[in-house]
Design a protein around this motif. Structure first.
Motif, short mmCIF file in Angstrom:
data_model
loop_
_atom_site.label_atom_id
_atom_site.label_comp_id
_atom_site.label_asym_id
_atom_site.label_seq_id
_atom_site.Cartn_x
_atom_site.Cartn_y
_atom_site.Cartn_z
N ILE A 266 -14.16 47.57 66.02
CA ILE A 266 -14.00 46.99 67.36
C ILE A 266 -12.53 46.98 67.79
N ASP A 267 -11.63 46.85 66.83
CA ASP A 267 -10.20 46.86 67.16
C ASP A 267 -9.76 48.20 67.75
N VAL A 268 -10.39 49.30 67.29
CA VAL A 268 -9.97 50.62 67.78
C VAL A 268 -10.94 51.22 68.78
N VAL A 269 -12.20 50.78 68.73
CA VAL A 269 -13.21 51.26 69.69
C VAL A 269 -13.95 50.05 70.24
N PRO A 270 -13.31 49.29 71.12
CA PRO A 270 -13.88 48.00 71.55
C PRO A 270 -15.19 48.10 72.31
N ALA B 77 -13.33 55.44 64.64
CA ALA B 77 -14.17 54.47 63.93
C ALA B 77 -14.27 54.81 62.45
N LYS B 78 -14.45 56.09 62.14
CA LYS B 78 -14.55 56.52 60.75
C LYS B 78 -13.27 56.21 59.99
N LYS B 79 -12.13 56.49 60.61
CA LYS B 79 -10.85 56.22 59.96
C LYS B 79 -10.68 54.73 59.69
N ALA B 80 -11.07 53.90 60.65
CA ALA B 80 -10.95 52.46 60.48
C ALA B 80 -11.85 51.95 59.35
N ILE B 81 -13.08 52.44 59.30
CA ILE B 81 -14.01 52.02 58.26
C ILE B 81 -13.52 52.45 56.89
N ASN B 82 -13.05 53.69 56.77
CA ASN B 82 -12.61 54.19 55.47
C ASN B 82 -11.38 53.45 54.96
N VAL C 50 -20.55 42.70 49.90
CA VAL C 50 -21.19 43.25 51.10
C VAL C 50 -20.90 42.43 52.36
N PRO C 51 -21.09 41.11 52.37
CA PRO C 51 -20.84 40.37 53.62
C PRO C 51 -19.40 40.49 54.12
N ASP C 52 -18.43 40.31 53.21
CA ASP C 52 -17.03 40.41 53.62
C ASP C 52 -16.69 41.82 54.10
N PHE C 53 -17.21 42.82 53.40
CA PHE C 53 -16.93 44.19 53.81
C PHE C 53 -17.49 44.47 55.20
N VAL C 54 -18.71 44.07 55.45
CA VAL C 54 -19.33 44.31 56.76
C VAL C 54 -18.52 43.64 57.85
N ARG C 55 -18.13 42.39 57.65
CA ARG C 55 -17.35 41.69 58.66
C ARG C 55 -16.02 42.39 58.94
N GLU C 56 -15.30 42.75 57.87
CA GLU C 56 -14.00 43.36 58.05
C GLU C 56 -14.10 44.76 58.65
N ALA C 57 -15.08 45.53 58.19
CA ALA C 57 -15.21 46.90 58.69
C ALA C 57 -15.65 46.91 60.15
#
Length: 457
Positions: free
Chosen positions: A350-354, A391-396, A338-345
């Motif tokens: 932010i990279d695509v929707v700053p 954002a959805k695409k980045a998270i998925n 969970v922690p690593d996933f939250v940080r990376e996601a």
């Protein structure tokens, strides 16, 4: 009862008011036999059926999307509690009963139905079962599936499957009720449910804790599972932004602990009988604070104070809704990830929707993360939709790398169907198609929900 025209509007609008549609009609049966008659009539007329409970779902599973040939069958008038049996620790309830009404009735008998959702004042039992709803008590009591003993269902040909047994052990072959739990009405209409009950907890300890990191929240959960065993009923994590969002919805909320912490945990330990829950909670928290695992915290000293702590969790959702359309996700990964996933996601977003705000929270005890994304104010609807899409695409993309699930507790519905279909294995797809063909050969039940099947011409 049959509704048409303007009278159908509330049945054709999603809970947040973001999506509206139409239906040929809305049918409101009062009995299982009336549901069966309605299904037979729709089949004869070639009309497909969208079963609906409280219409509080978040993935458009109970919303018609083909106005020319879809009928909504609302279960709201089938709201009777047929039986509560404290000696058997079971009850039988109709699908249209509101969850909170059922919980209150069970409590009057000294019993407890543990399913707990933010929408429990308006969602209905049949929809909870059809979506295999989760909620805050999953880590102790399991998803809705674990609470169901039996089902009564109307099948696509109008026949009635009566499986309302309350037996705890029944090993007579394939357990047919399981194919309807989580099927979102694609195989039949659940009309009544037999459920497990538990003793009513007469001791509940609620604490809000400030931590130095989300990693510490995972360590704290691991420790709580060891020290508090199965008496821990909720373990929710929230980010700092949650409290500001909650006060946007409920302005008079006061921050119960001082300081600004990187992560917060809402912990609940409950029980009944001879166990001293308050003593257990105090000793546990004293130990983890002395070790530095918890930076600060407060234990509710009354039911009212406990309710106030939970208002932050609930108000956070209301505050997000006040911000307007935004991305709502319902994801799960392995607990340790969970922690690593939250940080990376969040970084991927932010990279695509700053200019977006990420709000990650959820039921940490079962790996369920709601990573929501709030676009900035002042954008047009098209601009908002574009940011939500990115954002959805980045998270998925990050989720796929973790082999996680894009639906932890809300279901697939129509909203997530395309994403789900893109990720489903061929063997699984073939098996589901064979099941659909066997149970619903005309493709009448909730077409377009979960998967798109070819409907016979």
């Amino acid at each position: 009862m049959v509704l048409s025209g303007p009278a159908t509007e509330k049945y054709c609008r999603d809970w947040h008011g973001d999506v509206t549609s139409e239906a040929v009609a809305v049918l409101r049966p009062r009995t299982t036999n009336e549901v069966a008659d309605a299904v037979k009539t729709c089949a004869r007329l070639g009309l497909s059926i969208v079963p609906q409970g409280g219409n509080t779902g978040l993935v458009l599973g109970a919303l018609p999307d083909r106005p020319a040939d879809q009928v909504v069958i609302s279960l709201e008038r089938m709201n009777a509690i047929r039986r509560i049996d404290p000696d058997d620790f079971s009850a039988v309830v109709e699908a249209g009963c509101i969850l909170s009404d059922f919980k209150d009735a069970v409590a009057c008998e000294g019993m407890f139905f543990p399913l707990a959702l933010g929408a429990q004042g308006s969602c209905r039992i049949g929809g909870n079962v059809s979506t295999n709803a989760g909620g805050i008590n999953v880590l102790r009591y399991g998803m809705t599936r674990e609470l169901v003993l039996g089902l009564e269902c109307v099948l696509p040909d109008g026949s009635i499957l009566n499986g309302l047994s309350t037996l705890r052990k029944d090993n007579r072959g394939i357990d047919l009720k399981q194919i309807f739990i989580g099927a979102e009405g694609t195989l039949g209409i659940i009309t009544a449910v037999a459920v497990k009950l538990a003793p009513q907890p007469d001791q509940v300890a609620t604490a809000l804790l400030g931590l130095n990191s989300l990693d510490d929240a995972i360590a704290l959960f691991r420790r709580a599972r060891r020290d508090c065993c199965d008496l821990m009923s909720a373990f929710e994590f929230m980010p700092p932004v949650a409290f500001g969002l909650a006060r946007e919805a409920i302005p008079d909320l006061e921050m119960p602990i001082s300081g600004d912490h990187a992560a917060y945990v809402l912990l609940e330990i409950s029980g009944s009988g001879l166990v001293d829950i308050n003593d257990l909670t105090e000793r546990f928290l004293q130990a983890v604070m002395e070790e530095g695992l918890v930076a600060d915290g407060v234990i509710a000293s009354s039911t009212a104070q406990a309710r106030n702590l939970w208002l932050f969790r609930e108000g956070m959702n209301e505050g997000q809704a006040k911000r307007g359309p935004h991305l709502r996700t319902d994801l799960s990964v392995r607990l340790s990830q969970v922690p690593d996933f939250v940080r990376e996601a969040e970084q991927a977003v932010i990279d695509v929707v700053p200019d977006a705000i990420c709000v990650s929270y959820g039921h940490i005890g079962d790996g369920n993360v709601h990573l929501n994304v709030l676009p900035p104010a002042g954008l047009s609807r098209n601009e908002i939709e574009a940011r939500i899409h990115d954002a959805k695409k980045a998270i998925n993309t990050v989720l796929d790398a973790y082999n996680g699930s894009l639906s932890a507790e809300h279901g697939i519905g129509r909203l997530k169907r395309t994403e789900h279909e893109a990720r489903i294995a061929p063997a699984q797809r073939a098996l589901l198609a064979a099941l659909k063909q066997a149970v619903d050969p005309q493709g009448l039940m909730n077409p377009g929900c979960q998967l798109e099947y070819e409907r016979p011409s």
